[in-house]
Scaffold this motif. Structure first.
Motif, PDB file in Angstrom:
ATOM      1  N   TRP A 155     -13.958   8.943 -11.202  1.00 25.16           N
ATOM      2  CA  TRP A 155     -12.869   7.977 -11.026  1.00 25.16           C
ATOM      3  C   TRP A 155     -12.364   8.058  -9.593  1.00 25.16           C
ATOM      4  N   GLU A 156     -12.341   6.933  -8.912  1.00 25.04           N
ATOM      5  CA  GLU A 156     -11.927   6.895  -7.517  1.00 25.04           C
ATOM      6  C   GLU A 156     -10.443   6.516  -7.430  1.00 25.04           C
ATOM      7  N   GLU A 157      -9.686   7.322  -6.681  1.00 27.47           N
ATOM      8  CA  GLU A 157      -8.274   7.042  -6.483  1.00 27.47           C
ATOM      9  C   GLU A 157      -8.109   6.063  -5.323  1.00 27.47           C
ATOM     10  N   THR A 158      -7.925   4.795  -5.647  1.00 27.28           N
ATOM     11  CA  THR A 158      -7.746   3.748  -4.641  1.00 27.28           C
ATOM     12  C   THR A 158      -6.460   2.988  -4.952  1.00 27.28           C
ATOM     13  N   ASP A 159      -6.028   2.186  -3.996  1.00 28.36           N
ATOM     14  CA  ASP A 159      -4.853   1.354  -4.237  1.00 28.36           C
ATOM     15  C   ASP A 159      -5.131   0.387  -5.380  1.00 28.36           C
ATOM     16  N   ARG A 160      -4.305   0.460  -6.411  1.00 28.94           N
ATOM     17  CA  ARG A 160      -4.469  -0.466  -7.520  1.00 28.94           C
ATOM     18  C   ARG A 160      -4.008  -1.862  -7.120  1.00 28.94           C
ATOM     19  N   GLU A 161      -4.623  -2.865  -7.739  1.00 28.10           N
ATOM     20  CA  GLU A 161      -4.177  -4.229  -7.507  1.00 28.10           C
ATOM     21  C   GLU A 161      -2.814  -4.439  -8.156  1.00 28.10           C
ATOM     22  N   THR A 201      -1.865   4.799  -6.194  1.00 30.04           N
ATOM     23  CA  THR A 201      -3.236   5.266  -6.465  1.00 30.04           C
ATOM     24  C   THR A 201      -3.350   6.058  -7.761  1.00 30.04           C
ATOM     25  N   ASP A 210       0.808  -1.225   0.000  1.00 27.81           N
ATOM     26  CA  ASP A 210       0.000   0.000   0.000  1.00 27.81           C
ATOM     27  C   ASP A 210       0.839   1.270   0.000  1.00 27.81           C
TER      28      ASP A 210
END
Length: 797
Positions: free
Chosen positions: A330-336, A316, A310
């Motif tokens: 568009w949501e800034e989240t941790d990419r897989e 992100t 993370d």
């Protein structure tokens, strides 16, 4: 009135007529020693060519696959250095005794450990003897020497073990089990059943007494039980890539959770059973539910924990293409992310990991804190298109060229940081990075020498159309060119590094085996001469390597086949190679050898043929590779159109006499050309072609076009099925019905679209027994005589 394509029966009759009397057209007689039947027959007619080269462990013998008897498949042959003029077939008994090319050497390379038929075997280089160390109930794999070379780690099932050669003991060092840990489960029953149970226990004293005794015994066992050994349970995950650190303090492994998407079926209508049988095939792009975690097994703490991703820089970050969708939130989240491979230093004190984002726009190389699972990023490579290139590997499958120097301080890897894939060193203690190679060329397959003082590597420094083998100091410096033969040199170093077995070819000469001392000025000796008399009797052309200017100013490389002036018919054929990322405008024997021979036939008949390394092709660096990002059928197609303009302006080609053909990606470009550039291409043959990229696989397509739900613009402008109304010329579609790569469904859907549009000037040829790559000579012959007929009928009237 527009002429229609002839029906299949006419194809057959007309072709036989032509072969009997020679190819003739209005006012011109054009003939060839070649025919479609000849060049598309079983490739054995061409001769016997070596492949799959390997050395004996003692560096005295070269082994290779060969087939002088023209059997159904190759057999193993050998050449001993003591008598290089003799080629001998290897007996099955000798083949069984060969030392595996895989395995692990100790530091001074005096011994090699490997698995053979699931057993642990050690080879002594000096004596040449092999000794079986272990024969267990399951197959042993991943055998490696530890830092203490008396100890060997290996995996068996889902666990790691250490074998101590000195005392002959085996110790299991991980305790990993499938399934879930046993947990006390609360009894869940309905109110009705609970009432019945309680009523029964109240009424029947003996039953109640036994129930009470059972509970008391269970409580006593739990109170007096010894503490259980730590066990790690996989639960619903699969284990992969289990490896032990050389100091035996840690192990790392991947945990893979697969959620299968909806797969498609490919019907096989000619199954031996007589029934239609569905062949299981891939899912479509966007079905990518696989989750990959990297875990550390700490032996001293007797526990397992996952690495933490993370805090990776840019984890992100959103891709640039989101700007094309201003109305979408568009949501800034941790990419897989997907960790591919862990690399331990030789002393086992340090480890680095290669990590890719699942959207394949980032690659991180990070040092692992083995005590905590935390990461320290050493290098981040970001590409708004997608991360790839020679030596860089793939998202899920790894394959990167990466490792440690023996100083336990420097790692090496490849990167396209400059626009070309080059070799780098990085000091993990200081973070300093150094490029060992530089320039407008690419590096392939770097390997450390046995003494770790030099690199052996292949590059395209001489030019993108050649490959040569080099030696270079380990910390960088001047590269010494060890091969001299023009073309491609696939080098196989002997284990002692004194000799090179070389598979070499040129544009009009198939692969042959050579032997050369590992010195720049040594002479290469040819060991095989595989061409048959029938093949060598024809004077195969050496296509001219040219460049032409594209509409955006780029210089596009191509192969050009020019007919003699007295037979030139002012018609041209454009060949589009497949795979997208593949190189074909080069100086070595093409993997498209049938097409190469077909181009010789076409040139004999008066056609000018051009074979273009369009945008997206391999061999020319990052910008060329990613030139098709978010728009297949963009620059890759305009390069074909610009190639035609070059032919018209420089080689007297009539604008009304241009055809195009290709298979797979080449078939896709053919369709796009016929649908969107009808003024350029008058006829086209689209073979095993993708017609709608939303129906192709995930690994390939999502890199170039992202995912359909996230970037529909890219798919809409890249898929031929959306442009079918533009068809004006004559089109031949050919496809295998059991194609599990590009499914037959692709052309079925397109044909329905053409029917609904009322298009008339197209035909389809189907091949019931063929997969993506045809194997039957009868299929190749039928397909290419249809292509020849198409061009003869459409371009020469």
């Amino acid at each position: 009135m527009k002429k229609h394509l002839p029906n299949p029966l006419k194809f057959k009759f007309h072709f036989l007529f032509l072969t009997l009397i020679g190819f003739s057209f209005i006012g011109i007689s054009q003939t060839s020693e070649l025919s479609v039947e000849k060049i598309m027959q079983d490739p054995n007619w061409m001769g016997t060519f070596p492949s799959n080269v390997k050395w004996s462990a003692d560096s005295e013998t070269i082994y290779f696959d060969y087939n002088p008897e023209k059997n159904t498949k190759d057999s193993l042959y050998k050449i001993d250095l003591s008598n290089t003029s003799k080629i001998s077939k290897v007996s099955l008994e000798e083949e069984r005794k060969l030392i595996s090319r895989y395995g692990d050497f100790n530091k001074d390379r005096s011994k090699k450990i490997f698995s053979k038929k699931g057993n642990l075997v050690i080879y002594d280089v000096k004596s040449g003897e092999t000794t079986q160390l272990l024969d267990l109930s399951e197959s042993i794999s991943n055998a490696e020497f530890m830092a203490d070379e008396n100890k060997i780690s290996f995996t068996l099932g889902d666990n790691a073990f250490i074998y101590n050669r000195k005392v002959g003991s085996i110790k299991q060092i991980t305790n990993i089990k499938s399934g879930k840990a046993k947990e006390e489960k609360e009894e869940k029953i309905s109110d009705k059943d609970a009432w019945v149970r309680d009523e029964n226990l109240e009424l029947l004293e003996v039953v109640n007494q036994r129930k009470t005794e059972e509970k008391n015994e269970e409580a006593y066992r739990e109170a007096t039980a010894e503490e259980e050994t730590f066990t790690f349970y996989l639960e619903d995950r699969n284990l992969s890539s289990l490896q032990v650190s050389p100091n035996a303090k840690f192990a790392t492994f991947k945990l893979i959770t697969r959620e299968s998407g909806e797969n498609t079926n490919v019907p096989n209508y000619v199954d031996e059973s007589g029934y239609t049988v569905n062949l299981p095939a891939r899912s479509k792009v966007g079905e990518n539910q696989t989750k990959v975690e990297l875990a550390i097994y700490n032996f001293e703490k007797d526990t397992v924990y996952n690495i933490k991703t993370d805090e990776l820089p840019g984890i992100t970050d959103l891709p640039d293409y989101v700007k094309d969708y201003p109305d979408k939130e568009w949501e800034e989240t941790d990419r897989e992310v997907v960790p591919t491979t862990v690399y331990f230093s030789e002393n086992g004190e340090h480890a680095v990991v290669n990590i890719r984002s699942k959207d394949n726009k980032d690659r991180w190389i990070a040092k692992i804190n083995l005590e905590t699972g935390e990461l320290n990023t050493l290098d981040r490579q970001r590409d708004e298109a997608w991360i790839a290139g020679p030596g860089i590997g793939y998202t899920f499958y790894g394959g990167e060229d990466m490792g440690w120097l023996p100083d336990n301080k420097h790692i090496y890897f490849q990167s396209e940081e400059t626009g070309y894939s080059h070799l780098y060193l990085l000091d993990v203690t200081s973070g300093n990075k150094k490029a060992l190679t530089e320039g407008d060329f690419e590096v392939f397959d770097p390997e450390l020498s046995n003494n770790k003082k030099h690199w052996f590597l292949t590059t395209s420094e001489v030019g993108p159309g050649e490959r040569h083998f080099y030696k270079m100091p380990v910390m960088g410096g001047k590269m010494e060119k060890l091969t001299q033969m023009e073309g491609n040199n696939n080098v196989y170093l002997s284990p002692d590094e004194k000799n090179m077995a070389i598979l070499h070819s040129y544009s009009n000469k198939p692969w042959e085996l050579y032997l050369k001392k590992t010195k720049a000025n040594a002479e290469a000796k040819q060991l095989t001469e595989g061409q048959s008399e029938a093949f060598s009797n024809y004077e195969w052309r050496e296509p001219e390597l040219i460049e032409f200017e594209a509409e955006d100013g780029a210089m596009v490389p191509a192969r050009l086949y020019k007919p003699e002036a007295d037979v030139k018919n002012n018609a041209a054929v454009v060949f589009v190679h497949g795979a997208g990322y593949l190189q074909n405008a080069h100086k070595w024997w093409s993997s498209y050898f049938r097409e190469y021979m077909f181009h010789n036939l076409l040139t004999d008949l008066g056609y000018t043929v051009i074979d273009i390394d369009y945008r997206g092709s391999a061999g020319y660096g990052r910008d060329w590779r990613t030139g098709i990002y978010r728009h297949m059928g963009g620059k890759d197609l305009s390069d074909q159109v610009d190639g035609v303009e070059y032919l018209i302006e420089n080689h007297g080609i009539s604008p009304e006499k241009v055809g195009i053909y290709g298979g797979s990606y080449g078939g896709f470009i053919t369709l796009m050309g016929m649908f969107t550039e009808p003024e350029t291409f008058k006829a086209g043959a689209a073979l095993r072609s993708v017609t709608d990229w939303a129906h192709y696989n995930h690994g390939y397509t999502s890199n170039i076009l992202n995912e359909p739900a996230a970037d529909p613009i890219a798919y809409r402008r890249s898929s031929p099925i959306y442009f079918a109304e533009g068809l004006e010329g004559d089109l031949l579609i050919a496809h295998g019905m059991v194609d599990v790569n590009v499914h037959f469904q692709d052309v079925v859907r397109l044909s329905q679209r053409l029917i609904e549009l009322g298009k008339e000037d197209w035909e389809m040829a189907i091949y019931p027994v063929e997969d993506h790559g045809f194997v039957e000579p009868s299929s190749w012959t039928d397909e290419y005589r249809r292509i020849l007929e198409l061009f003869n009928e459409s371009l020469l009237d």
